[in-house]
Design a protein around this motif. Structure first.
Motif, PDB file in Angstrom:
ATOM      1  N   ALA A  29      63.943  41.309  50.340  1.00 34.65           N
ATOM      2  CA  ALA A  29      62.974  42.382  50.081  1.00 34.65           C
ATOM      3  C   ALA A  29      63.622  43.532  49.321  1.00 34.65           C
ATOM      4  CB  ALA A  29      62.378  42.869  51.397  1.00 34.65           C
ATOM      5  N   ALA A  30      64.896  43.814  49.612  1.00 34.55           N
ATOM      6  CA  ALA A  30      65.585  44.888  48.907  1.00 34.55           C
ATOM      7  C   ALA A  30      65.811  44.536  47.444  1.00 34.55           C
ATOM      8  CB  ALA A  30      66.916  45.191  49.596  1.00 34.55           C
ATOM      9  N   LEU A  31      65.957  43.272  47.141  1.00 37.11           N
ATOM     10  CA  LEU A  31      66.169  42.835  45.762  1.00 37.11           C
ATOM     11  C   LEU A  31      64.865  42.568  45.037  1.00 37.11           C
ATOM     12  CD1 LEU A  31      69.182  40.401  46.276  1.00 37.11           C
ATOM     13  CD2 LEU A  31      69.232  42.734  45.378  1.00 37.11           C
ATOM     14  N   GLY A  32      63.724  42.800  45.729  1.00 35.19           N
ATOM     15  CA  GLY A  32      62.441  42.634  45.059  1.00 35.19           C
ATOM     16  C   GLY A  32      61.825  41.267  45.231  1.00 35.19           C
ATOM     17  N   TYR A  33      62.261  40.490  46.221  1.00 36.40           N
ATOM     18  CA  TYR A  33      61.728  39.159  46.453  1.00 36.40           C
ATOM     19  C   TYR A  33      60.941  39.158  47.754  1.00 36.40           C
ATOM     20  CZ  TYR A  33      64.701  37.300  42.760  1.00 36.40           C
ATOM     21  OH  TYR A  33      65.290  37.022  41.556  1.00 36.40           O
ATOM     22  N   ALA A  34      60.011  38.270  47.833  1.00 32.56           N
ATOM     23  CA  ALA A  34      59.216  38.099  49.051  1.00 32.56           C
ATOM     24  C   ALA A  34      59.103  36.604  49.334  1.00 32.56           C
ATOM     25  CB  ALA A  34      57.825  38.728  48.893  1.00 32.56           C
ATOM     26  N   ARG A  35      59.121  36.221  50.588  1.00 39.18           N
ATOM     27  CA  ARG A  35      59.054  34.811  50.981  1.00 39.18           C
ATOM     28  C   ARG A  35      57.628  34.297  50.801  1.00 39.18           C
ATOM     29  NH1 ARG A  35      62.203  31.542  54.057  1.00 39.18           N
ATOM     30  NH2 ARG A  35      63.516  33.314  54.667  1.00 39.18           N
ATOM     31  N   ARG A  36      57.498  33.145  50.256  1.00 38.53           N
ATOM     32  CA  ARG A  36      56.191  32.515  50.064  1.00 38.53           C
ATOM     33  C   ARG A  36      56.096  31.326  51.011  1.00 38.53           C
ATOM     34  NH1 ARG A  36      54.962  30.241  44.224  1.00 38.53           N
ATOM     35  NH2 ARG A  36      56.617  28.816  44.911  1.00 38.53           N
ATOM     36  N   GLU A  37      55.059  31.331  51.808  1.00 42.34           N
ATOM     37  CA  GLU A  37      54.864  30.253  52.761  1.00 42.34           C
ATOM     38  C   GLU A  37      54.421  28.994  52.018  1.00 42.34           C
ATOM     39  OE1 GLU A  37      55.629  30.309  55.818  1.00 42.34           O
ATOM     40  OE2 GLU A  37      56.149  32.454  55.885  1.00 42.34           O
ATOM     41  N   ARG A  38      55.082  27.912  52.293  1.00 44.60           N
ATOM     42  CA  ARG A  38      54.753  26.636  51.655  1.00 44.60           C
ATOM     43  C   ARG A  38      53.649  25.932  52.446  1.00 44.60           C
ATOM     44  NH1 ARG A  38      59.642  22.846  50.142  1.00 44.60           N
ATOM     45  NH2 ARG A  38      59.968  24.697  48.818  1.00 44.60           N
ATOM     46  N   LYS A  39      52.659  25.506  51.694  1.00 43.24           N
ATOM     47  CA  LYS A  39      51.550  24.805  52.337  1.00 43.24           C
ATOM     48  C   LYS A  39      51.987  23.412  52.763  1.00 43.24           C
ATOM     49  CE  LYS A  39      47.966  27.221  49.709  1.00 43.24           C
ATOM     50  NZ  LYS A  39      46.794  27.035  48.814  1.00 43.24           N
ATOM     51  N   ARG A  40      51.640  23.085  53.947  1.00 38.81           N
ATOM     52  CA  ARG A  40      51.978  21.761  54.459  1.00 38.81           C
ATOM     53  C   ARG A  40      50.929  20.743  54.017  1.00 38.81           C
ATOM     54  NH1 ARG A  40      54.179  22.491  60.673  1.00 38.81           N
ATOM     55  NH2 ARG A  40      55.947  23.886  60.149  1.00 38.81           N
ATOM     56  N   VAL A  41      51.396  19.707  53.382  1.00 43.39           N
ATOM     57  CA  VAL A  41      50.500  18.639  52.938  1.00 43.39           C
ATOM     58  C   VAL A  41      50.468  17.584  54.037  1.00 43.39           C
ATOM     59  CG1 VAL A  41      50.056  16.906  51.177  1.00 43.39           C
ATOM     60  CG2 VAL A  41      51.093  19.113  50.551  1.00 43.39           C
ATOM     61  N   PRO A  42      49.310  17.231  54.525  1.00 50.71           N
ATOM     62  CA  PRO A  42      49.258  16.220  55.594  1.00 50.71           C
ATOM     63  C   PRO A  42      49.790  14.880  55.103  1.00 50.71           C
ATOM     64  CG  PRO A  42      47.055  16.659  54.717  1.00 50.71           C
ATOM     65  CD  PRO A  42      47.973  17.689  54.117  1.00 50.71           C
ATOM     66  N   GLU A  43      50.545  14.225  55.963  1.00 53.36           N
ATOM     67  CA  GLU A  43      51.108  12.921  55.610  1.00 53.36           C
ATOM     68  C   GLU A  43      50.001  11.879  55.516  1.00 53.36           C
ATOM     69  OE1 GLU A  43      54.045  11.879  58.391  1.00 53.36           O
ATOM     70  OE2 GLU A  43      55.388  13.564  57.911  1.00 53.36           O
ATOM     71  N   PRO A  44      50.090  11.008  54.521  1.00 58.89           N
ATOM     72  CA  PRO A  44      49.064   9.965  54.406  1.00 58.89           C
ATOM     73  C   PRO A  44      49.158   8.982  55.558  1.00 58.89           C
ATOM     74  CG  PRO A  44      50.866   9.551  52.868  1.00 58.89           C
ATOM     75  CD  PRO A  44      51.123  10.892  53.487  1.00 58.89           C
ATOM     76  N   PRO A  45      48.059   8.416  55.939  1.00 60.81           N
ATOM     77  CA  PRO A  45      48.098   7.437  57.035  1.00 60.81           C
ATOM     78  C   PRO A  45      48.898   6.210  56.619  1.00 60.81           C
ATOM     79  CG  PRO A  45      45.959   7.416  55.944  1.00 60.81           C
ATOM     80  CD  PRO A  45      46.712   8.587  55.383  1.00 60.81           C
ATOM     81  N   PRO A  46      49.564   5.553  57.555  1.00 63.54           N
ATOM     82  CA  PRO A  46      50.344   4.358  57.208  1.00 63.54           C
ATOM     83  C   PRO A  46      49.445   3.254  56.671  1.00 63.54           C
ATOM     84  CG  PRO A  46      50.127   4.573  59.595  1.00 63.54           C
ATOM     85  CD  PRO A  46      49.595   5.847  58.993  1.00 63.54           C
ATOM     86  N   ARG A  47      49.952   2.604  55.621  1.00 59.59           N
ATOM     87  CA  ARG A  47      49.199   1.514  54.998  1.00 59.59           C
ATOM     88  C   ARG A  47      49.978   0.216  55.140  1.00 59.59           C
ATOM     89  NH1 ARG A  47      47.631   2.891  49.019  1.00 59.59           N
ATOM     90  NH2 ARG A  47      46.630   0.868  49.330  1.00 59.59           N
ATOM     91  N   LYS A  48      49.263  -0.833  55.212  1.00 55.75           N
ATOM     92  CA  LYS A  48      49.861  -2.153  55.281  1.00 55.75           C
ATOM     93  C   LYS A  48      50.417  -2.531  53.911  1.00 55.75           C
ATOM     94  CE  LYS A  48      48.737  -6.991  56.200  1.00 55.75           C
ATOM     95  NZ  LYS A  48      47.658  -7.937  56.543  1.00 55.75           N
ATOM     96  N   PRO A  49      51.670  -3.005  53.812  1.00 58.22           N
ATOM     97  CA  PRO A  49      52.199  -3.401  52.502  1.00 58.22           C
ATOM     98  C   PRO A  49      51.391  -4.556  51.919  1.00 58.22           C
ATOM     99  CG  PRO A  49      53.653  -4.121  54.268  1.00 58.22           C
ATOM    100  CD  PRO A  49      52.635  -3.214  54.891  1.00 58.22           C
TER     101      PRO A  49
END
Length: 421
Positions: A29-49
């Motif tokens: 914050a002192a250097l002029g930066y702010a943390r950006r929260e990363r959006k969580r992408v839901p994991e795809p459901p398991p698929r049969k090969p």
């Protein structure tokens, strides 16, 4: 980080390096930066090969069809009953009633830790590896002056238009070894494997390609060695014009038919058109060589008494092959000496041949015994036909040299020490 400032992220990394991660948010914050929260992408459901048939699609080969596929049958016991007296078999054969049972497992088990002796090599390694360096090598020009040549030119009052440099034989950058795993060559498979494995330890595997024809047919289907493992390939990798090629094969000369020889001729023509000059290290005597094959391959005999050439010069043109004799030298004697054994492995065959002189039994005799019509071959050994075994064992008894018979008997015991008594 959201905002871009005159202070770069390198300054933030310096702060992170100087301090621990606890005050990282305050420093940012002192250097002029702010943390950006990363959006969580839901994991795809398991698929049969997907299966290969599903990957192919409905319009491609291998797609599933509506035809019923054959089903495997599995049986189970559904009922039990006692045999009627009329169904019981009472006429047991004599060999069954007179057989003596084994008293313990020690009678049928071989001793622990015993191994048969290794197969003797076709040629000593000390004689073979200089030839391999000649075939798979090239002349390299060094920076050192060739002083004897300079003095020789000056002594003949010749002008030195350029300073001659020393040259030495070194391994070529690109090389290819072709291995023929044809069934008639099975006694020599161990020699093929031993050669290319020891060559990799001597030369290194970089720039050396190992190709094998598992069916003995020099066509497009082949094996390519990748990381010490064989991989199936539908296309033969044709080497470049600067590559050196060594072929470990008989080029079909062991066969009495010319089917494999014609296929090797076609491969030799392809290699010649690619600018290659293949050398064939052949486990068969020169009397079997086909003269037509010498137009495309430089043949070298591979046997214990042969001395390979020190340099590969002009192609050795050999006259057209004559009709092979029906009885090769030493074949009958080898078959008689090996008759007491129930089965004969390639190592036992080679060791017995080495008991005889090279003029009596050479590499051609070994190949002729393995492919003889009186024996039946398997991937491990060969055994005699029951119609001729008595004749060959009588021939063993008729051998005049008692010391030779004792040596063969000792070889049979040594090579079968790991088998059940």
């Amino acid at each position: 980080m959201r905002h871009r400032t005159q202070i770069g992220r390198a300054d933030l990394l310096e702060c992170l390096h100087a301090h621990d991660e606890a005050p990282l948010d305050d420093l940012a914050a002192a250097l002029g930066y702010a943390r950006r929260e990363r959006k969580r992408v839901p994991e795809p459901p398991p698929r049969k090969p997907m299966l290969p048939e599903e990957l192919a699609g409905p319009d491609k080969p291998g797609s599933p069809t509506t035809a019923a596929s054959p089903q495997a049958r599995f049986y189970r016991v559904t009922a039990q009953r006692t045999l009627e007296p009329s169904e019981v078999v009472h006429d047991e054969p004599d060999w069954f009633t007179q057989a003596e049972p084994f008293r313990s497992e020690d009678e049928i088990c071989a001793p622990d830790g015993v191994r048969p002796p290794p197969q003797p090599p076709l040629m000593r390694w000390s004689r073979l590896w200089p030839f391999l360096k000649t075939v798979l090598g090239t002349q390299q020009t060094l920076h050192t002056l060739d002083l004897p040549l300079v003095i020789k030119q000056l002594a003949h009052v010749k002008p030195l238009r350029h300073l001659p440099r020393q040259r030495r034989q070194t391994w070529a950058a690109d090389g290819q070894i072709i291995i023929d795993y044809a069934t008639p060559l099975l006694p020599f498979w161990m020699d093929f494997n031993r050669l290319w494995e020891r060559l990799q330890g001597l030369r290194g595997s970089r720039g050396l390609q190992i190709v094998a024809f598992p069916d003995g047919v020099p066509g497009d289907r082949c094996w390519v060695s990748v990381g010490g493992e064989w991989r199936d390939s539908d296309r033969y990798p044709l080497p470049g014009p600067s590559a050196t090629v060594l072929v470990l094969s008989d080029l079909g000369c062991i066969d009495k038919t010319d089917g494999r020889r014609r296929q090797w001729q076609r491969l030799g023509l392809r290699l010649a058109q690619a600018g290659c000059r293949p050398v064939a290290l052949m486990p068969c005597p020169p009397r079997w060589w086909d003269g037509d094959l010498t137009r495309w391959f430089y043949p070298v005999c591979w046997d214990r008494t042969q001395r390979p050439p020190r340099r590969i010069g002009v192609r050795r043109v050999i006259p057209a092959s004559i009709e092979r004799a029906e009885l090769e030298p030493g074949v009958t004697q080898l078959l008689a000496l090996l008759a007491p054994a129930i089965r004969i492995e390639p190592a036992l065959l080679r060791a017995t041949r080495y008991l005889l002189s090279a003029t009596v039994a050479d590499v051609g005799s070994e190949a002729a015994v393995w492919n003889h019509p009186d024996v039946h071959t398997t991937p491990l050994a060969f055994y005699y036909d029951h119609k001729v075994i008595t004749r060959y064992r009588n021939g063993f008894k008729a051998v005049q040299d008692a010391d030779l018979r004792q040596k063969v008997a000792a070889l049979i015991r040594a090579h079968h020490v790991h088998l059940s008594p």
